[in-house]
Design a protein around this motif. Structure first.
Motif, PDB file in Angstrom:
ATOM      1  N   THR A  50       0.857  -1.189   0.000  1.00  0.00           N
ATOM      2  CA  THR A  50       0.000   0.000   0.000  1.00  0.00           C
ATOM      3  C   THR A  50       0.885   1.229   0.000  1.00  0.00           C
ATOM      4  O   THR A  50       1.774   1.362   0.850  1.00  0.00           O
ATOM      5  CB  THR A  50      -0.911   0.030   1.239  1.00  0.00           C
ATOM      6  N   LYS A  59       1.046  -4.681   2.787  1.00  0.00           N
ATOM      7  CA  LYS A  59      -0.394  -4.880   2.656  1.00  0.00           C
ATOM      8  C   LYS A  59      -0.852  -5.764   3.794  1.00  0.00           C
ATOM      9  O   LYS A  59      -0.399  -6.894   3.942  1.00  0.00           O
ATOM     10  CB  LYS A  59      -0.709  -5.563   1.321  1.00  0.00           C
ATOM     11  N   ASP A 175     -10.925  -2.144  -1.377  1.00  0.00           N
ATOM     12  CA  ASP A 175      -9.707  -2.395  -2.144  1.00  0.00           C
ATOM     13  C   ASP A 175     -10.096  -2.758  -3.571  1.00  0.00           C
ATOM     14  O   ASP A 175     -11.047  -3.519  -3.791  1.00  0.00           O
ATOM     15  CB  ASP A 175      -8.919  -3.542  -1.506  1.00  0.00           C
TER      16      ASP A 175
END
Length: 248
Positions: A50, A59, A175
């Motif tokens: 991320t 992540k 997401d």
């Protein structure tokens, strides 16, 4: 250095340290900042990390959920704006589903005076709906104490009786690849069913939900629209190709 080689080095730092700065990667890999930024964009797209200001972080898959009391305190101003925008979509004669959650709860005061019918699984919601003289149904089942929602086989069977003009939902994570997610399997199942029963579906989520992935998938991004205070540019760009995002 080739892209594939840079990826190996970038992921080495992410896995070992949990994060890495753009500056460090520029120095260690002896390449330009623009190249590193492009690499991080590509790695984020495939779900490897991320991006954050100045670098990237691992992540994470979240397995725990905040209590309802904690949720009410988080990003309260943003939730108020999102709730008001969501409530403005509702007209007299509509039947709506309000998912149990702090942002959907904030909608209720803005629904006062509208001739509507509400179905909810939120324990706090039902008292607020009564206070505002809104015709309401509450799903049956057991109460999940930490979030104040009704769940279980009975609630899942109850909700199948209804159809909704609008379903207003919450999600813990949004997401592009993993979709809308939450931490509880039974909550995810009930949320997914509510989404399937709504003519129009909106996920109400402040910017903190973007880029997060929780344990259980609720639905794909294409299955619901999003109302948010700010769609983070680096994350929302791909999401906007799949669904509508309303910013307040």
């Amino acid at each position: 250095m080739l892209f594939e080689d840079r990826v190996i080095e970038i992921m080495k730092y992410i896995k070992r340290d949990g994060s890495v700065t753009t500056k460090k990667l520029v120095e260690e890999l002896n390449t330009s900042e623009s190249t590193i930024r492009r690499d991080l964009v590509e790695l984020e797209k495939i779900g490897k990390l991320t991006r954050v200001h100045g670098g990237a972080i691992r992540k994470r898959v979240h397995s725990e959920e905040e209590s309802l009391d904690d949720k009410f305190l988080l990003n309260k101003n943003s939730k108020e704006k999102i709730a008001k925008r969501a409530a403005s979509l509702v007209e007299d004669g509509d039947s709506i589903y309000l998912d149990g959650g702090s942002t959907t709860f904030e909608m209720i005061k803005y629904l006062k005076g509208k001739d509507i019918t509400v179905v909810t699984n939120g324990i706090n919601h039902i008292f607020e709906l009564m206070k505002n003289d809104i015709k309401s149904y509450v799903l049956g089942g057991y109460i999940k104490k930490v979030t104040g929602v009704v769940l279980g086989a009975q609630s899942f069977e109850n909700i199948k009786q209804f159809s909704f003009d609008y379903a207003f939902m919450g999600a813990n994570g949004i997401d592009n690849k993993k979709g809308f997610t939450t931490s509880d399997l039974e909550e995810a199942k009930l949320k997914a069913e509510a989404i399937s029963l709504g003519q129009e579906v909106y996920i109400l989520a402040d910017k903190s939900k973007f880029g997060k992935v929780y344990f259980v998938k609720i639905a794909d991004i294409k299955d619901a629209n999003i109302i948010t205070d700010e769609a983070l540019e680096n994350i929302a760009e791909d999401i906007k190709e799949k669904t509508k995002i309303l910013e307040v």
